[in-house]
Design a protein around this motif. Structure first.
Motif, short mmCIF file in Angstrom:
data_model
loop_
_atom_site.label_atom_id
_atom_site.label_comp_id
_atom_site.label_asym_id
_atom_site.label_seq_id
_atom_site.Cartn_x
_atom_site.Cartn_y
_atom_site.Cartn_z
N LEU A 11 0.83 -1.20 0.00
CA LEU A 11 0.00 0.00 0.00
C LEU A 11 0.87 1.26 0.00
N VAL A 12 1.87 1.26 0.84
CA VAL A 12 2.78 2.42 0.91
C VAL A 12 3.49 2.62 -0.42
N THR A 13 3.90 1.53 -1.05
CA THR A 13 4.59 1.62 -2.34
C THR A 13 3.70 2.27 -3.40
N GLY A 18 2.18 6.98 -6.69
CA GLY A 18 1.17 7.97 -7.07
C GLY A 18 1.65 9.39 -6.81
N LEU A 19 2.28 9.60 -5.65
CA LEU A 19 2.80 10.94 -5.33
C LEU A 19 3.89 11.36 -6.30
N ILE A 20 4.73 10.42 -6.68
CA ILE A 20 5.81 10.73 -7.64
C ILE A 20 5.23 11.14 -8.98
N VAL A 22 2.25 12.45 -9.57
CA VAL A 22 1.65 13.79 -9.42
C VAL A 22 2.73 14.86 -9.42
N ALA A 23 3.84 14.58 -8.72
CA ALA A 23 4.94 15.56 -8.66
C ALA A 23 5.55 15.80 -10.04
N LEU A 24 5.70 14.71 -10.81
CA LEU A 24 6.27 14.86 -12.15
C LEU A 24 5.38 15.69 -13.06
N ILE A 25 4.08 15.67 -12.80
CA ILE A 25 3.14 16.46 -13.61
C ILE A 25 3.14 17.91 -13.18
N ILE A 26 3.17 18.15 -11.87
CA ILE A 26 3.00 19.52 -11.34
C ILE A 26 4.29 20.31 -11.36
N ILE A 27 5.41 19.69 -10.94
CA ILE A 27 6.66 20.45 -10.77
C ILE A 27 7.15 21.09 -12.05
N PRO A 28 7.22 20.38 -13.21
CA PRO A 28 7.66 21.07 -14.44
C PRO A 28 6.77 22.25 -14.78
N ASP A 29 5.44 22.11 -14.56
CA ASP A 29 4.55 23.22 -14.88
C ASP A 29 4.86 24.42 -14.00
N VAL A 30 5.17 24.15 -12.72
CA VAL A 30 5.51 25.25 -11.82
C VAL A 30 6.80 25.92 -12.25
#
Length: 505
Positions: A11-13, A18-20, A22-30
């Motif tokens: 579950l943790v994995t 999932g968080l990674i 989301v981060a790959l989608i959001i961080i470049p845009d920021v």
């Protein structure tokens, strides 16, 4: 117990993956759309007098309000001060925008151009001047100011270009002091040059790491070009290069080189460079093709100078711009032109033209607004004069340019007058200006020049008339196809055709 631990780990994995994602989608845009990048966009607005016609019902009110807000200084000028230019920009990343204004004092003899920094005072809730200084520019018509990152550390430098009373090109580079003490200037000079020749800022490409704010970029260098007085050839020059020294924070001379000029008959050179703008304007009158770095002629990119109509046309593969020729100032090797876009009145372009030979010139173009929309056409470089054999083989046939008549269509009602004026009425909007019918080879054309709407440029249409009589005024129907003129002749723009039917008398 082991199965329960395995389930928890699984579950943790999944959550971590999932968080990674989301981060790959959001961080470049920021990163790529960070407001910090936007703060380096410079808006330079040249003040102008608002005419009564600009209150037309077709004008975009929100654009007009934004324009008026940014063309006005945020503080009142003192008596005897005349506003020349305004830069509205966020210089320190606080909620309020600041301004750099340029002004002069016409009452002073050989008045220099002054610049001031205007900042918002949180205590009083209003804007005030916090820094003033005089520049070495004295000819206001040659002034060009803008900000950029000269050093490569993403700090803003203010570049002030122009000419002084002696006819020399000048450049002063100011850098904003990040944390000035009470005894220090808010801006300080890192370079100030003047020469009886030309000055060029040599911008270099910067890496992606610089663009996404991961590293510094290369500093821009500055080069001056002046006459080689040890040579008998007027066209021989001395190039002096200045580079930024990070140790003392100043631009210092880095190298000197001799540049041999073209051997031209000296009497002709002296006549062209005699200080008379009329002679040089007559020399550059006409079509000039861009010469690529490989030395080949580019027929798809040219500049057309029309001293009589006071117009300059820039034509590239995807660009067609008309600038109004406002001022001319003689320089050591040519002429300095101040111009304004015929459609976007807030866009100014200064053009430095230097003689290379009797068939070629070197052109440097400076724009007040550096737009980051696509890739702009590289106007700077060498241009060769078009010979008559290189011009398109165009035969113009006379046609009655003006007549009295009215036509109606979905765009409104056109009324043509014998005196060369037209009116277009569509609902509550109203347009008027000059028109002319003419022919090129077997193609009939109509040119419209609106005069009551400064935001509109001239339009060119290919005409089809029914019936096809010899007199266009007797045609019962007109079909207009929008076109443009280029070095390859008439080019269709593939817009929707406009059908007009003659109104009943």
């Amino acid at each position: 117990m082991n199965k329960q631990i395995i389930k928890i780990i699984t579950l943790v994995t999944f959550i971590a993956i999932g968080l990674i994602i989301v981060a790959l989608i959001i961080i470049p845009d920021v990163i790529f759309n960070s407001p910090k990048n936007e703060t380096y966009q410079t808006r330079v607005i040249i003040p102008r007098t608002m005419s009564a016609n600009e209150n037309s019902v077709t004008e975009n009110n929100s654009e007009r309000m934004a324009y008026e807000d940014n063309t006005m200084a945020k503080v009142s000028l003192n008596d005897g001060e005349f506003l020349l230019a305004v830069i509205t920009q966020n210089f320190d990343e606080d909620p309020q925008e600041e301004q750099i204004i340029a002004y002069r004092k016409p009452a002073e003899v050989d008045s220099p151009v002054y610049i001031s920094y205007i900042d918002f005072d949180d205590n009083t809730g209003s804007y005030r001047r916090v820094w003033d200084t005089a520049t070495i520019v004295t000819k206001a018509g040659t002034l060009n100011i803008y900000t950029n990152d000269m050093i490569g550390d993403r700090s803003l430098c203010l570049n002030v270009l122009g000419m002084n009373t002696a006819g020399e090109q000048t450049l002063t580079i100011f850098r904003k002091n990040p944390a000035p003490a009470s005894s220090q200037e808010l801006f300080y000079k890192i370079s100030e040059l003047s020469i009886d020749g030309s000055i060029v800022i040599k911008e270099v490409p910067r890496t992606t790491a610089y663009q996404i704010m991961f590293s510094r970029g290369a500093s821009y260098s500055v080069a001056t070009y002046g006459r080689d007085y040890d040579s008998s050839n007027i066209m021989d020059q001395i190039e002096t290069t200045y580079s930024y020294n990070p140790v003392n924070g100043l631009y210092e001379r880095a190298g000197v080189a001799k540049i041999p000029g073209t051997q031209i008959e000296q009497r002709q050179v002296r006549e062209l460079l005699s200080g008379s703008t009329d002679k040089f304007e007559s020399f550059i009158n006409g079509l000039w093709y861009f010469v690529s770095p490989q030395g080949t002629l580019n027929n798809d990119q040219f500049i057309y100078f029309d001293p009589e109509k006071r117009e300059i046309i820039f034509h590239g593969e995807e660009t067609y711009q008309v600038f109004l020729w406002q001022t001319s100032t003689a320089t050591r090797y040519g002429i300095h032109i101040g111009s304004q876009n015929s459609s976007v009145s807030t866009l100014r372009r200064t053009i430095a033209i230097e003689l290379e030979s009797l068939e070629s010139v070197r052109i440097s173009v400076y724009e007040d607004v550096k737009l980051k929309i696509g890739v702009s056409t590289p106007w700077n470089g060498t241009y060769r004069k078009a010979n008559k054999t290189e011009l398109p083989d165009i035969k113009q046939e006379p046609i009655m340019p003006h007549f009295d008549g009215s036509y109606e269509g979905y765009i409104g009602k056109f009324t043509f007058s014998q005196n060369g004026n037209y009116q277009l009425l569509r609902g509550t909007s109203f347009q008027e200006g000059k028109y002319a019918f003419f022919k090129i080879d077997d193609t009939e054309l109509l040119e419209l020049r609106p005069q009551n709407l400064p935001g509109l440029g001239r339009d060119l249409y290919r005409i089809e008339r029914t019936p096809k009589t010899g007199d266009i005024s007797s045609a019962g129907e007109l079909t207009l196809h929008r076109v443009k003129m280029g070095t390859k002749g008439i080019q269709e723009l593939h817009e929707a055709a406009i059908s007009l039917t003659k109104s009943a008398e």
